[in-house]
Design a protein around this motif. Structure first.
Motif, PDB file in Angstrom:
ATOM      1  N   HIS B 184       0.870  -1.183   0.000  1.00  0.00           N
ATOM      2  CA  HIS B 184       0.000   0.000   0.000  1.00  0.00           C
ATOM      3  C   HIS B 184       0.900   1.225   0.000  1.00  0.00           C
ATOM      4  O   HIS B 184       2.112   1.091   0.068  1.00  0.00           O
ATOM      5  CB  HIS B 184      -0.867   0.028   1.253  1.00  0.00           C
ATOM      6  CG  HIS B 184      -1.699  -1.189   1.455  1.00  0.00           C
ATOM      7  ND1 HIS B 184      -2.977  -1.296   1.000  1.00  0.00           N
ATOM      8  CD2 HIS B 184      -1.431  -2.374   2.058  1.00  0.00           C
ATOM      9  CE1 HIS B 184      -3.465  -2.484   1.322  1.00  0.00           C
ATOM     10  NE2 HIS B 184      -2.541  -3.166   1.962  1.00  0.00           N
ATOM     11  N   CYS B 219      -4.633   5.745  -0.002  1.00  0.00           N
ATOM     12  CA  CYS B 219      -3.690   4.708  -0.379  1.00  0.00           C
ATOM     13  C   CYS B 219      -3.287   4.969  -1.816  1.00  0.00           C
ATOM     14  O   CYS B 219      -4.138   5.169  -2.670  1.00  0.00           O
ATOM     15  CB  CYS B 219      -4.331   3.345  -0.259  1.00  0.00           C
ATOM     16  SG  CYS B 219      -3.255   2.023  -0.802  1.00  0.00           S
ATOM     17  N   GLU B 221      -0.989   3.055  -3.668  1.00  0.00           N
ATOM     18  CA  GLU B 221      -0.382   1.946  -4.417  1.00  0.00           C
ATOM     19  C   GLU B 221      -1.459   0.892  -4.588  1.00  0.00           C
ATOM     20  O   GLU B 221      -2.133   0.524  -3.616  1.00  0.00           O
ATOM     21  CB  GLU B 221       0.812   1.385  -3.644  1.00  0.00           C
ATOM     22  CG  GLU B 221       1.715   0.467  -4.439  1.00  0.00           C
ATOM     23  CD  GLU B 221       2.398   1.171  -5.582  1.00  0.00           C
ATOM     24  OE1 GLU B 221       2.083   0.816  -6.737  1.00  0.00           O
ATOM     25  OE2 GLU B 221       3.221   2.068  -5.348  1.00  0.00           O
ATOM     26  N   LEU B 222      -1.626   0.452  -5.824  1.00  0.00           N
ATOM     27  CA  LEU B 222      -2.713  -0.478  -6.121  1.00  0.00           C
ATOM     28  C   LEU B 222      -2.648  -1.674  -5.176  1.00  0.00           C
ATOM     29  O   LEU B 222      -1.623  -2.343  -5.078  1.00  0.00           O
ATOM     30  CB  LEU B 222      -2.594  -0.954  -7.567  1.00  0.00           C
ATOM     31  CG  LEU B 222      -3.691  -1.920  -7.999  1.00  0.00           C
ATOM     32  CD1 LEU B 222      -5.040  -1.254  -7.923  1.00  0.00           C
ATOM     33  CD2 LEU B 222      -3.435  -2.439  -9.380  1.00  0.00           C
ATOM     34  N   CYS B 223      -3.758  -1.926  -4.472  1.00  0.00           N
ATOM     35  CA  CYS B 223      -3.717  -3.003  -3.488  1.00  0.00           C
ATOM     36  C   CYS B 223      -4.925  -3.912  -3.620  1.00  0.00           C
ATOM     37  O   CYS B 223      -5.233  -4.673  -2.717  1.00  0.00           O
ATOM     38  CB  CYS B 223      -3.636  -2.427  -2.089  1.00  0.00           C
ATOM     39  SG  CYS B 223      -4.915  -1.229  -1.735  1.00  0.00           S
ATOM     40  N   HIS B 227      -8.826  -0.569  -3.503  1.00  0.00           N
ATOM     41  CA  HIS B 227      -7.760   0.427  -3.424  1.00  0.00           C
ATOM     42  C   HIS B 227      -8.320   1.843  -3.260  1.00  0.00           C
ATOM     43  O   HIS B 227      -7.843   2.624  -2.438  1.00  0.00           O
ATOM     44  CB  HIS B 227      -6.938   0.287  -4.695  1.00  0.00           C
ATOM     45  CG  HIS B 227      -5.942   1.355  -4.949  1.00  0.00           C
ATOM     46  ND1 HIS B 227      -5.024   1.746  -4.004  1.00  0.00           N
ATOM     47  CD2 HIS B 227      -5.698   2.097  -6.051  1.00  0.00           C
ATOM     48  CE1 HIS B 227      -4.266   2.697  -4.526  1.00  0.00           C
ATOM     49  NE2 HIS B 227      -4.657   2.928  -5.761  1.00  0.00           N
ATOM     50  N   MET B 230      -9.700   3.066   0.332  1.00  0.00           N
ATOM     51  CA  MET B 230      -8.904   2.909   1.537  1.00  0.00           C
ATOM     52  C   MET B 230      -8.682   4.274   2.148  1.00  0.00           C
ATOM     53  O   MET B 230      -7.596   4.809   2.169  1.00  0.00           O
ATOM     54  CB  MET B 230      -7.573   2.273   1.165  1.00  0.00           C
ATOM     55  CG  MET B 230      -7.161   1.206   2.123  1.00  0.00           C
ATOM     56  SD  MET B 230      -5.793   0.316   1.517  1.00  0.00           S
ATOM     57  CE  MET B 230      -4.649   0.567   2.844  1.00  0.00           C
TER      58      MET B 230
HETATM   59 CU1  CUA Z   1      -4.149   0.078  -0.141  1.00  0.00          CU
HETATM   60 CU2  CUA Z   1      -4.189   0.801  -2.254  1.00  0.00          CU
END
Ligand code: CUA
Ligand code: HEA
Ligand code: HEA
Ligand SMILES: [Cu+2]
Lengths: 142, 269, 620, 327
Positions: B184, B219, B221-223, B227, B230
């Protein structure tokens, strides 16, 4: 045709082979006798490099090739050495705190074992010196 | 037609500049001034680069347009014959080199202050105020009990919150960033702070917020599929308020009746 | 004969002669299959690549429009396709579908459009023609490099079928690694990785072949510094691929093995290269591990940064050739152009870390990468100034190839300059993973490369089919694409400055982004305009194959060897063995009266002009 | 080989490029890419190992024996030698001799793979497989538990099935895999078998006894009262039982190996891809060997190039050997 090293005759391949066997013997020796770990690393890797050079120069005829071999091999070598080197600061070392539960667990287990008299929790599975949580890299193993 | 295309290629950079110049007025610009001093320095750097590249942009686009214009109206029978000019090559490699090297060196201190542990403001490293753990798709926050130090491992008297981070104003504080599952990134746009949370590492981030308020924490960063949602908040408040908040968390957490604290209520949502 | 033989030994006939009559390809009739499907002729293979990639451009573009729809009108019914795809949701896409959309958009665009159109289509078509060879060094290997695209497309198709990979085109682990972290893309992600591996194999085959051809099969007199810049760029691109791609392939294998998890006896067997221990994902058991996720990022970008230049250099080369021809002027600074391309390639190997500034890399490493990244702007600057220098003092012909070339230069400057914001680490802290990045790379990839490709298509089309493309349609296509393009991507810079994160299915959840919705809608309308103007290109391309104006060998009065061959060239390319006497950029040479170009095959100029007229070289 | 001069041309014809055949050039370029391919693996191994706090090195744990590695090194070097003399024989147009040398090479390649398989077998036997290795005490115990559970369950279903052939009446457990019901069936069967004095009785009584012993171990593990080495003792006690100990034969001893999974990952990916390269080399040799007496000078380049490839395979091993076996 391909035979542009015509004049040289051919090298004594058997000699090269014998040398390679000798080098292999050397690296096995390095394993049998106890050396400081750093010395051992340097020793076996230089032996390996020598072997590689033997194979490349004679078996692969690079000794007899023209300048193109440098043009091809120089960038390759640089990149091949450079990639691991560039990975070192990030992967080979840690600038930030690594969060490694298995090491913590192991430390706990060792501590737990020390409490028990007889300490049989010391698993024969793991080499104790290598795994003390703060011994850094593998440096002192074996 | 020739004139049209020359003007066409000269017109669009002008349109781009005009558009950029009016963007701040429409709010298509930074979400307000930076709340941290470090962020201010980042903004200043941004404006410095913006000026440089605007000059380069106008310069190259106009040179291009002008060259086209001239070449389109070339009355000679043949084009000018030239294979290049050594002097020009030298000039236009050295000039950008100087500018770029200057840029590279000029900004190192901002980076150093932001990331190099030895340059963190005094005291921050030793006493992190919280540990923020990212997971799919929420932020879990762990504070030490009032008066205690944050330990690397959770302690029984730690205080927990979800998606709600608080920090005192005017004091440089540090948080420990972790991830429990995938990668993340901890992004506070108003503070110009972004740092990925990497599984298997604990990464310190420090900031010193200068303005009270509630800021978005997202967030970056692709999670996974969630995503985008978040979402959390950073509340910057006075030191006493912050301490009160911790105390409140503590009483709520120790209350063994039906949970009422808002942090728990949030969790239920 | 097995293909191994082809690659390893039996290439004698290509070693011996370049003249088509000397090696007996010509004397037997090829069946339809041999000629059009499993063709070993570099031109046909190039065209196969071209057709495939042009169609894929529409697929990728279609996916992009899907992306745009969601960002501009989140959670509303997707027009036309929505009802078919998501009947239960009443036509509105889910967040996991959105994640899949942009992942597959980037995958299709990068791996099935840009890379294969540059190296595969243009590389194949142009290299033998421009160096004066009758074919590639290894025609069979060449054929295989095309046919290895098909397993790749098959795997990407399977990936779609299984829901589509959804970890971004960068596929950062652990999202792409642990199945339980993205349950909806279980095997899709694995297929995706296999697809990338096959694209890699295909490129690999192409690149060793190109290098061999360029090194060893040049026509007599074609010294290295007489090669057109297109060839130089293809050569450098091939080198980049040869050294960078294996690393991605290796990393891809590691990721595939991390994802393995068969049942039965093999239950639980999977490697852990990128998995640290003790992660709890979706309430599963804590992972075993010992690996590091950052390792993937390093290995991935070690390939993918050079790859962005793989996606640019050939276009730079082609644009240089077209620009020089359309300005009737030698390219300004030929050798600096070559050196700067080499510098881009060399530096390209040591800047990959600039994608990881916020990833928690060692800060010292970050500084190093910042300096090298700044430095890579230098060779690019040299190129930009040289192009402007080429136009300067020329006699410009404003036709479609030229317009696209100018757009290339203009757009590349924008994309490159926005790269400076990112190259500088402190500002990248803020801009990383915002639309600033999206704006940047669409400007360089679409703005530069695709405009370069458009130029290339219009310029070499006559050589491919012996007919011209329609100028009016070409200009309209250019005009609309240019407007649509800038309308789409320029405002994205502003989104980036406003802190608009990329890869968000619904950014408006965050109050500070709410007011950006109208801007996004404007972007989407522009994207639709740009998208639909591509039909002009497609129509022009296919209709002109049958209806275009027929032309002779050298419609542009250009200098390269390819223009001495018939249009379209037959099997074996040249009916007259080309011998090269000079570089490819002798336009408007003083001392020449009746024409302003000197082909590479024209014998040396004597004092009198009469010799020029008497040359056997073929034109018109 | 060189170009015949174009009549009347002012430029002397030149052979452009370098003086080696395209195939050899291409092969060398390909080897360049191969070097980068293995660099990625080897580099990964090195940095991951250095970045880990500990790495399993003891041969007792890793089952990596220098002897076998050394032997394999020797085998590959020897095969490399044969390939080069084979090429020499090709150059001298002694094709029969070349064939013989190539056969030797091929045989040695098989020996290499044989030894490699033996080594793999050892790892598989001890379950040193990536992803399956316990890294701490807890996981080791859990692993014993799940494996023994599987073994017991298998035995249980087997015994229930066997009842059919024993012609014992019993109420089929519903659902068939309900272990509680299956156990009840067994209990029931013990009584019936006793009555009929069947020789199979021992099996069923044995199961009951075993189940009890297993249950105790399970309890202890679940209650987290014992360490993994104590579990190991318990397990070997179970296995030592003359009557039913064999049931637990498939259960691996609890060996927590710190960083074992990443070690195994690296080991298998490096040696695995190396082995794949060996196989590819063998395929190239088969193509030549298949020519039999038709082998002639046309094949010299092919042999040379496959030889170069083979030497490269050897080179990779030359580095894998110290990195994996010695350090
Ligand atoms: Cu956690 Cu994107
Ligand atoms: C064709 C593709 C291409 C090209 C050519 C480039 C070129 C450059 N790129 Fe780009 N880049 C991408 C494709 C490309 N990029 C992609 C796809 C991504 C995103 C990947 C992802 O995350 O999904 C990316 C991301 C990316 C990042 C990471 C951002 C982030 O994720 O945080 C960075 C950071 O440094 C960067 C920098 C640069 C620089 C400095 C150049 C330079 O080469 C540009 C040099 C050119 C110029 C500078 C213009 C001309 C020069 C002048 C006119 C001279 C005068 C100039 C000055 C004095 C300033 N790029
Ligand atoms: C070669 C590369 C390339 C190209 C050409 C494009 C072209 C386009 N891209 Fe793409 N894009 C990427 C590479 C590319 N992109 C990459 C690498 C990413 C990052 C992904 C990631 O984060 O992992 C990205 C991400 C990306 C995003 C960010 C998504 C997000 O982060 O949430 C957006 C959003 O606007 C976008 C839009 C567009 C648009 C509108 C086009 C337009 O130019 C497209 C124009 C349309 C056409 C050229 C075709 C015309 C088609 C039709 C008219 C429809 C007909 C339909 C069918 C036949 C099915 N792209
Ligand atoms: Cu990059």
């Amino acid at each position: 045709m391909h035979d542009d090293h015509g004049g040289h005759g051919h090298p004594n391949y058997f000699l090269v082979f014998a040398a390679l066997c000798g080098f292999t013997g050397l690296s096995i020796m390095a394993d049998v006798v106890t050396l400081p770990y750093g010395v051992k690393i340097v020793a076996v890797l230089s032996v390996a490099t020598c072997k590689a050079l033997c194979v490349m120069s004679w078996f692969m005829h690079l000794k007899y090739e023209r300048a193109w071999k440098y043009v091809l091999l120089a960038p390759t070598t640089i990149l091949a050495l450079g990639l691991p080197l560039a990975l070192m600061p990030d992967i080979g070392e840690h600038y930030y705190t690594p969060d490694v539960p298995q090491v913590d667990d192991y430390a706990e287990a060792v501590a737990h074992a020390a409490e028990h008299v007889g300490g049989h929790a010391e698993t024969h599975a793991v080499h104790p010196e290598t795994t003390t949580p703060d011994s850094g890299a593998t440096s002192e193993s074996k | 037609m020739r004139k049209f295309w020359c003007l066409f290629f000269m017109f669009w950079p002008i349109a781009a500049i005009v558009y950029s110049a009016m963007s701040p007025a429409y709010g298509w610009w930074f979400p307000g001034d930076s709340v941290t001093e470090l962020g201010q320095r980042i903004d200043n750097l941004f404006y410095l680069i913006l000026i440089i590249i605007t000059v380069v942009f106008i310069g190259t686009q106009m040179a291009l347009g002008y060259a086209l214009w001239k070449a389109a109206h070339n009355e000679d029978e043949k084009a000018h014959f030239s294979h290049g000019s050594h002097n020009l090559e030298v000039i236009w490699s050295v000039a950008p080199a100087v500018i770029l090297l200057f840029l590279a060196l000029y900004q190192m201190d901002v980076w150093r202050d932001f990331r190099v542990k030895a340059y963190f403001p005094e005291g921050t490293i030793e006493t992190p105020i919280a540990e923020v753990t990212a997971r799919q798709f929420e932020w879990r926050i762990r504070y030490p009990a009032p008066g205690k130090k944050l330990q690397p491992k959770p302690q029984p008297d730690d205080l927990y919150a979800v998606n709600e981070l608080r920090a005192p104003i005017g004091r440089a504080v540090m948080i420990q960033l972790r991830s429990e599952d995938v990668q993340h990134a901890f992004f506070l746009p108003h503070l110009r702070i972004k740092q990925d949370a990497i599984p298997g590492q604990i990464i310190p981030i420090w900031f010193k917020a200068e303005k009270k308020g509630i800021y978005e924490l997202l967030c970056a960063e692709l999670c996974g599929w969630g995503h985008y949602k978040m979402r959390a908040q950073l509340t910057v408040e006075r030191e006493v308020e912050f301490q009160d908040y911790l105390k409140k968390l503590q009483t709520d957490q120790n209350y063994d009746g039906f949970p009422t604290s808002d942090s728990v209520a949030k969790k239920e949502e | 004969m097995s293909t191994a033989e082809v690659a390893l030994g039996h290439d004698h006939d290509h070693d011996h002669a370049h003249a088509p009559d000397a090696h007996g390809h010509g004397h037997h009739q090829l069946s339809f299959i041999q000629k059009y499907v499993f063709s070993e002729d570099h031109k046909m293979i190039g065209l196969q690549f071209l057709f495939t990639t042009l169609l894929m451009l529409f697929l990728g573009g279609g996916l992009a429009l899907g992306v745009r729809w969601q960002v501009a009108f989140p959670w509303t019914d997707l027009p036309i396709l929505g009802r078919i795809l998501f009947p239960e949701a009443g036509g509105q896409m889910s967040p996991e579908f959105y994640t899949m959309l942009f992942t597959m958009h980037a995958t299709v665009m990068i791996f099935l459009v840009i890379i294969p159109i540059l190296a595969g289509a243009f590389g194949n078509f142009l290299i033998p023609l421009m160096v004066g060879a009758d074919d590639m060094a290894f025609p069979k290997l060449n054929m295989m490099s095309y046919w290895f695209m098909w397993p790749a497309m098959l795997f990407f198709g399977l990936s779609f079928y299984h829901g589509g990979a959804a970890a971004g085109w960068t596929s950062y682990p652990l999202l792409s690694d642990l199945r339980q972290s993205a349950p909806y893309s279980g095997s899709a992600q694995t297929y995706w990785l296999l697809g990338v591996t096959f694209v890699g194999v295909s490129s690999m085959m192409g690149s060793v072949n190109y290098m061999t051809t360029i090194i060893n099969m040049r026509a007599p007199g074609m010294t290295l510094f007489r090669m057109p810049l297109t060839i130089w760029s293809m050569f450098i691109t091939a080198i980049l691929q040869a050294f960078a791609l294996p690393v991605l392939t290796a990393a891809g294998f590691m990721l595939v093995f991390d994802r393995l998890d068969f049942g039965g006896y093999f239950e639980g067997i999977h490697s852990t290269f990128f998995v640290p221990a003790g992660l709890v994902v979706n309430n599963a058991e804590p992972t075993v591990g010992g690996g590091q996720p950052l390792l993937w990022q390093h290995l991935f970008w070690f390939y993918s940064h050079p790859a962005v230049y793989i996606m640019l250099l050939p276009a730079m080369g082609m644009v240089s050739d077209v620009l020089s021809c359309m300005c009737r002027k030698p390219i300004f600074g030929y050798k600096p152009m070559v050196y700067s391309m080499s510098a881009i390639a060399g530096l390209g190997f040591i800047v990959w870390g600039h994608h990881m500034f916020t990833s928690g890399m060692n800060p010292a490493l970050g500084m190093t990468f910042m300096v090298s990244t700044m430095m890579i702007a230098l060779p690019s600057a040299v190129k930009v100034f040289n192009w402007i220098g080429t136009i300067w003092g020329g006699r410009v012909q404003f036709n479609t190839p030229m317009l696209n070339c100018v757009a290339f230069v203009s757009m590349f400057v924008v994309g490159g300059l926005s790269g400076i914001f990112m190259a500088s680490v402190p500002t990248d802290i803020y801009f990383h993973d915002t639309y600033m990045i999206v704006a940047h790379f669409h400007y360089v990839i679409f703005g530069a490369t695709l405009f370069g490709v458009f130029a290339g298509i219009h310029f070499w089309y006559p050589k491919m089919f012996g007919r011209m493309m329609n100028e009016t349609v070409g200009k309209w296509h250019f005009f609309l694409t240019f407007i649509g393009f800038n309308g789409t991507f320029f405002p994205m810079h502003m989104l980036g400055i406003a802190g608009f994160p990329r890869r968000y299915a619904d950014p408006y959840l965050h109050p500070y982004l709410e007011h950006l919705m109208p801007l996004n809608q404007f972007i989407t309308y522009s994207a639709i305009l740009m998208g639909f103007s591509q039909f002009l290109l497609l129509g022009n391309f296919f209709v002109s194959i049958f209806n275009g104006k027929k032309i002779g060998r050298n419609p542009w009065n250009a200098n390269g060897l390819e223009w001495t061959a018939p249009s379209p060239p037959g099997h074996g390319n040249f009916d007259i063995l080309p011998v090269v006497y000079r570089g490819p950029y002798e336009y408007s040479t003083p001392g020449q009266v009746d024409r302003d170009f000197l082909m590479q095959t024209d014998p040396p100029l004597r004092k009198t002009a009469s010799t020029v007229a008497a040359t056997p070289a073929v034109h018109h | 080989m060189s170009h015949s001069p174009t009549p009347g041309s002012a430029v002397p014809p030149i052979k452009m490029g370098i003086a080696i055949p395209n195939s050899k050039l291409c092969l060398w370029l390909f080897l360049g890419t191969e070097i980068m391919f293995f660099t990625a693996f080897i580099g990964t191994y090195i940095v991951l190992r250095l970045g880990s706090k500990g790495w399993p090195t003891s041969p007792d744990v890793t089952h990596i024996k220098v002897f076998w590695g050394g032997l394999n090194t020797f085998v590959l070097i020897l095969s490399s030698y044969f390939v080069v003399v084979c090429h020499e024989a090709m150059n001298q147009h002694n094709f029969a001799k070349a064939q013989k040398f190539l056969q030797m090479t091929f045989a040695l390649a098989i020996v290499f793979l044989g030894i490699k398989s033996y080594e793999y077998y050892g790892k598989i036997d001890h379950d040193i497989l990536p992803g399956r290795i316990a890294e701490n005490d807890y996981q080791a115990k859990k692993k014993v538990l799940s494996e023994s559970e599987k073994a017991v369950t298998n035995r249980l279903t087997g015994l229930v099935k066997q009842l059919n052939s024993l012609k014992i009446e019993y109420a089929k457990p519903e659902p068939a895999n309900d272990q509680g019901k299956q156990r009840a069936v067994i209990q029931d069967a013990v009584g019936k078998l006793k009555a009929s004095n069947s020789p199979a009785l021992a099996d069923y009584e044995g199961f009951v006894e075993m189940d009890k012993a297993f249950g105790e171990m399970k309890q202890a593990i679940l209650a987290e009262q014992i360490t993994s080495s104590e579990v190991g003792k318990k397990l070997s006690d179970l296995q030592a039982n003359a009557q039913w100990g064999w049931v637990f034969k498939s259960v691996h001893e609890p060996h927590p190996i710190l960083y074992g999974n990443i070690f195994a990952s690296c080991y298998f990916i490096m040696t695995g891809f190396h082995a794949i390269h060996v196989i590819v080399g063998m395929i190239l040799f088969v193509i030549v060997l298949k020519q039999g007496s038709n082998l002639d000078g046309k094949w010299t380049d092919f042999v040379e190039n496959s030889g170069l490839y083979w030497h490269f395979v050897d080179l990779v091993w030359i580095f894998l050997f110290p990195l994996l076996y010695i350090l």
